[in-house]
Design an enzyme around this catalytic site. Structure first.
Site, PDB file in Angstrom:
ATOM      1  CD  GLU A  73      -2.753  -1.171   2.466  1.00  0.00           C
ATOM      2  OE1 GLU A  73      -4.135  -1.610   2.183  1.00  0.00           O
ATOM      3  OE2 GLU A  73      -2.341  -0.773   3.608  1.00  0.00           O
ATOM      4  CE1 TYR A 119      -9.018  20.090  22.105  1.00  0.00           C
ATOM      5  CE2 TYR A 119     -10.941  19.888  23.130  1.00  0.00           C
ATOM      6  CZ  TYR A 119      -9.727  20.260  23.101  1.00  0.00           C
ATOM      7  OH  TYR A 119      -9.093  21.284  23.987  1.00  0.00           O
TER       8      TYR A 119
END
Length: 207
Positions: A73, A119
Site C-alpha cells: 500500500e 476536537y
C-alpha cells in the site's frame, strides 16, 4: 532529520500503535518524508515488531532503493505526498471503529462522520470517504490523490483511515481523535444527535 533517526521514530510509532491496539497482525503502514524521498514500513510486517534496518527506503517517485520490500500500500503514501507538500508523515491503519464506520452505507455527499465534537473538527477536520477498491488496486491511488489535495484525513471504504500530518505525532493524534469519534458515532447509532453547526465549525477553524 537524518535517516537513522527517522527509522527509529517509525519503529517507535509502530510500537505505540500496536500497544494502543490501533493496528493488529501485519495490517497498517507508516511513512516519513526525507529530503530526497521517504521511508515506509515493509510488507507483511507487524508494526509492533519493526527493525530499523528493514524499513524500506524509497526515492521521490516511490521506487525502492534500500531496505526490505515496501508495503503493497506504499502507493497510498506516494499519492498523498504528491499533492500535500506540507505532509511529513502518514499513518494508515485498519483501526476497528474507523473501519466499522467505513463499512456503513453513507448517503452520497454526506460525510462519514458528522462534526460531533470540537476536537474532532480541530484534529481531523472534514473527513473524506474514498470508494472501495481491493487492496493493492492502483485505481485507489488516483482516488486518494484526488481527495488528499483538500483533506489530510481520508477514510477508505471497507478498509480504514489514511492520515497525513506535519509529523508522526500530529498524524497519531488525528488518528486517535478519528478512532474515538468513530466509536462515539457507533455508540450514538439509533439516537438523535446534535452535531456542531456550520457556524460553530467555522469558529473552530480560526483557533
Amino acid at each position: 532529520m537524518n535517516e537513522a533517526k527517522a527509522r527509529e521514530l517509525i519503529c517507535a510509532m509502530g510500537h505505540r500503535l500496536y500497544q494502543r491496539r490501533l493496528v493488529h497482525g501485519t495490517a497498517g503502514n507508516i511513512s516519513l518524508r526525507l529530503e530526497d524521498g521517504w521511508l515506509v514500513t515493509p510488507t507483511n510486517t507487524c508494526l509492533g515488531e519493526l527493525d530499523p534496518a528493514s524499513i524500506s527506503r524509497l526515492d521521490a517517485t516511490g521506487r525502492l532503493i534500500a531496505g526490505d520490500k515496501p508495503s503493497k500500500e506504499a502507493f497510498l503514501h506516494t499519492s498523498v505526498y504528491d499533492v500535500r507538500p506540507d505532509a511529513q508523515a502518514i499513518i494508515h491503519t485498519h483501526s476497528t471503529h474507523s473501519v466499522a464506520v467505513s463499512c456503513m452505507d453513507h448517503p452520497h455527499g454526506c460525510p462519514p462522520i458528522e462534526p460531533l465534537t470540537a476536537y474532532y473538527v480541530m484534529r481531523v477536520g472534514e473527513l473524506a470517504l474514498v470508494p472501495y477498491y481491493r487492496p493493492g488496486d492502483k485505481r485507489l491511488a488516483d482516488a486518494v490523490r484526488e481527495v488528499a489535495v483538500r483533506h489530510a484525513c481520508v477514510l477508505l471504504a471497507n478498509h480504514g483511515p489514511v492520515i497525513a500530518g506535519k509529523g508522526l505525532n500530529e498524524a497519531l493524534y488525528a488518528l486517535e481523535e478519528l478512532e474515538e469519534t468513530a466509536r462515539l458515532k457507533l455508540l450514538l447509532d439509533g439516537h438523535r444527535t446534535k452535531p456542531l453547526t456550520a457556524e460553530q465549525v467555522a469558529e473552530l477553524t480560526l483557533i
